[in-house]
Design a protein around this motif. Structure first.
Motif, PDB file in Angstrom:
ATOM      1  N   THR A 121      -5.937   0.327   3.378  1.00  0.00           N
ATOM      2  CA  THR A 121      -5.612   0.160   1.963  1.00  0.00           C
ATOM      3  C   THR A 121      -6.721   0.709   1.086  1.00  0.00           C
ATOM      4  N   GLY A 129       2.162   1.878  -3.299  1.00  0.00           N
ATOM      5  CA  GLY A 129       1.154   2.093  -4.336  1.00  0.00           C
ATOM      6  C   GLY A 129       1.096   0.943  -5.312  1.00  0.00           C
ATOM      7  N   THR A 175       0.840  -1.208   0.000  1.00  0.00           N
ATOM      8  CA  THR A 175       0.000   0.000   0.000  1.00  0.00           C
ATOM      9  C   THR A 175       0.867   1.248   0.000  1.00  0.00           C
ATOM     10  N   PHE A 234      -6.085   3.845  -1.669  1.00  0.00           N
ATOM     11  CA  PHE A 234      -6.288   3.763  -3.117  1.00  0.00           C
ATOM     12  C   PHE A 234      -7.537   4.511  -3.578  1.00  0.00           C
ATOM     13  N   LEU A 265      -9.285  -3.501  -7.363  1.00  0.00           N
ATOM     14  CA  LEU A 265      -8.741  -3.721  -6.023  1.00  0.00           C
ATOM     15  C   LEU A 265      -9.756  -3.316  -4.959  1.00  0.00           C
ATOM     16  N   HIS A 271      -0.625  -1.623  -6.730  1.00  0.00           N
ATOM     17  CA  HIS A 271      -2.006  -2.077  -6.891  1.00  0.00           C
ATOM     18  C   HIS A 271      -2.086  -3.584  -7.152  1.00  0.00           C
ATOM     19  N   LYS A 272      -1.232  -4.067  -8.018  1.00  0.00           N
ATOM     20  CA  LYS A 272      -1.274  -5.477  -8.412  1.00  0.00           C
ATOM     21  C   LYS A 272      -0.960  -6.407  -7.243  1.00  0.00           C
ATOM     22  N   HIS A 331      -7.974   1.714  -9.946  1.00  0.00           N
ATOM     23  CA  HIS A 331      -7.873   0.806  -8.804  1.00  0.00           C
ATOM     24  C   HIS A 331      -9.221   0.191  -8.416  1.00  0.00           C
ATOM     25  N   CYS A 368      -1.224  -5.753  -4.000  1.00  0.00           N
ATOM     26  CA  CYS A 368      -2.291  -5.659  -3.004  1.00  0.00           C
ATOM     27  C   CYS A 368      -3.480  -6.533  -3.398  1.00  0.00           C
ATOM     28  N   ARG A 369      -3.827  -6.483  -4.662  1.00  0.00           N
ATOM     29  CA  ARG A 369      -4.979  -7.266  -5.113  1.00  0.00           C
ATOM     30  C   ARG A 369      -4.716  -8.767  -4.955  1.00  0.00           C
ATOM     31  N   THR A 416      -6.566   8.262  -4.378  1.00  0.00           N
ATOM     32  CA  THR A 416      -5.654   8.586  -5.471  1.00  0.00           C
ATOM     33  C   THR A 416      -6.398   9.269  -6.616  1.00  0.00           C
TER      34      THR A 416
END
Length: 442
Positions: free
Chosen positions: A172, A134, A131, A176, A188, A136-137, A185, A139-140, A179
């Motif tokens: 998290t 940043g 997080t 996101f 996510l 994103h991938k 995002h 975190c998902r 942003t």
């Protein structure tokens, strides 16, 4: 332990097993060392404690979660709460099941190893790092693993909830959602909400993150999207969040389009669970406050009153209770009462639902009727007459006979006095109404 199982006749006509038994039933004894000492059932996931005694995982976990610190069979104090999978016994049980499959015994599946507190803490730490970057991938992917754990068992869900996952996911989501490239995002954020829907309570810090204007804005955006799953999870999370503190209701009220999105959830239902959550969220939003009064008017403008009256036609218990609760809140406002007055279904439904659904539904129905008739007593009494014609007088009499709470008793008594003034005009006693077989539904 003995299991009774129906023998299956073979196609070849060899019925020796049936002849030996004299019927189609066979008694099968489960070996004692395959039985859980607590439940006495066949163990599905045998685990051994520090005392050397083996139990079924589900049974021993319930024992320990209840606060017990001893071994149930030996009464020895447990030096460790670790539960070691007994693979040898499990394989023996599976082999026994296969040997007796002709008697209808199904082979127990090989259990998955449950998630541990260490694994949950570790993955939360990795989500926190991703997080901050940043990523994103990443975190998902990590949130997806938590989601998969939750699907495996209730035990996994409890472990996830009890180890701070809710706070980390809330942080998290907030990060996101704030942003500039919010829409990049969305996948996510949808994944996070699907987990947050079952991770409450979140703790004070988690609630603060999820209740921020940024996070609420992201949830409303998803609530208005075309993704049915995202809309359902968004309203489930909102319902839980609003139940915690009035300040979240006030923050949500400042976001444009939330009322429209909630009404749309009811107009085009996804599933009963989502409908209940939508009605509960609306109920919190029309609470008696400055914000609530303003939102009540907005919901009336959007046609919520006739919409929820239509729902009452064949609603199940949970939806019926929430629908009547929302209508009771709406009738606190002048606009809400006027809209209820105009609808021909209002009085018949209030009379019909009284004493039929539950104690809570009856309480809401009496409360609505009281609000409508009380405001009408100085006028021509049109609403009161309509209530009489719908049979409300008789229902209120029966309610007092079967018993009810003190608050509802006062309202019912006042209603009977109001209705009685106009009762002389009408032959309101229907001889076909027979309360002989009426039973108290609660």
């Amino acid at each position: 332990m003995i299991l009774s199982s129906r023998r299956r006749a073979s196609r070849g006509g060899n019925n020796k097993s049936e002849l030996l038994d004299g019927n189609l039933h066979m008694e099968i004894t489960i070996p004692s060392h395959f039985q859980c000492p607590i439940s006495l059932d066949l163990m599905k996931d045998p685990v051994t404690l520090s005392t050397g005694i083996t139990y079924d995982r589900e049974s021993i976990e319930k024992w320990i979660e209840a606060g017990n610190q001893t071994c149930p069979a030996s009464n020895q104090v447990l030096m460790s709460l670790d539960q070691i999978p007994n693979h040898a016994i499990r394989r023996m049980i599976q082999a026994w099941c296969v040997e007796n499959r002709s008697y209808g015994i199904e082979r127990i599946p090989t259990p998955r190893i449950p998630v541990t507190q260490y694994e949950v803490s570790k993955i939360c730490s990795r989500i926190a790092v991703s997080t901050q970057r940043g990523d994103h991938k990443s975190c998902r992917e990590l949130v997806g693993r938590i989601k998969a754990w939750g699907k495996e068992s209730d035990r996994n869900r409890r472990c996830v909830v009890n180890n701070g996952t809710g706070y980390q996911l809330s942080e998290t989501f907030h990060s996101f959602a704030s942003t500039v490239s919010f829409e990049k995002h969305v996948d996510l954020l949808k994944e996070i909400l699907s987990v947050l829907a079952w991770t409450f309570p979140l703790g004070e810090e988690g609630q603060s993150k999820l209740g921020s204007a940024t996070s609420l804005g992201g949830m409303v955006w998803l609530l208005k999207s075309g993704d049915l799953s995202a809309r359902q999870n968004a309203v489930l999370v909102l319902k839980e969040l609003l139940s915690l503190n009035q300040r979240y209701v006030d923050s949500l009220a400042k976001i444009e389009g939330v009322a429209e999105a909630l009404v749309q959830m009811i107009r085009e239902p996804i599933c009963p669970k989502a409908t209940k959550a939508s009605l509960t969220t609306i109920y919190y939003m029309i609470s008696p406050s400055a914000t609530g009064v303003r939102f009540t008017s907005r919901f009336v403008e959007l046609g919520l009153v006739p919409l929820i009256l239509e729902i009452l036609v064949d609603a199940e218990k949970g939806i019926c209770e929430r629908t009547l609760g929302v209508l009771a809140g709406i009738c606190d406002s002048k606009e809400g009462r006027e809209e209820a007055y105009k609808n021909a279904l209002t009085m018949p439904f209030l009379s019909k639902k009284m004493l039929r659904i539950s104690e809570l539904a009856t309480e809401f129905a009496v409360c609505i009727l009281w609000k409508l008739c009380r405001k009408d007593k100085k006028d021509e009494g049109g609403v009161i007459v309509e209530a009489l014609q719908a049979g409300a007088f008789q229902k209120l009499l029966v309610l007092l006979q079967v018993g009810c709470g003190e608050s509802i008793k006062e309202k019912a008594t006042e209603l009977l006095k109001l209705l009685n003034v106009h009762r002389i005009r009408l032959d309101c006693v229907d001889p076909s109404m027979d309360f002989k077989y009426l039973k108290r539904p609660f």
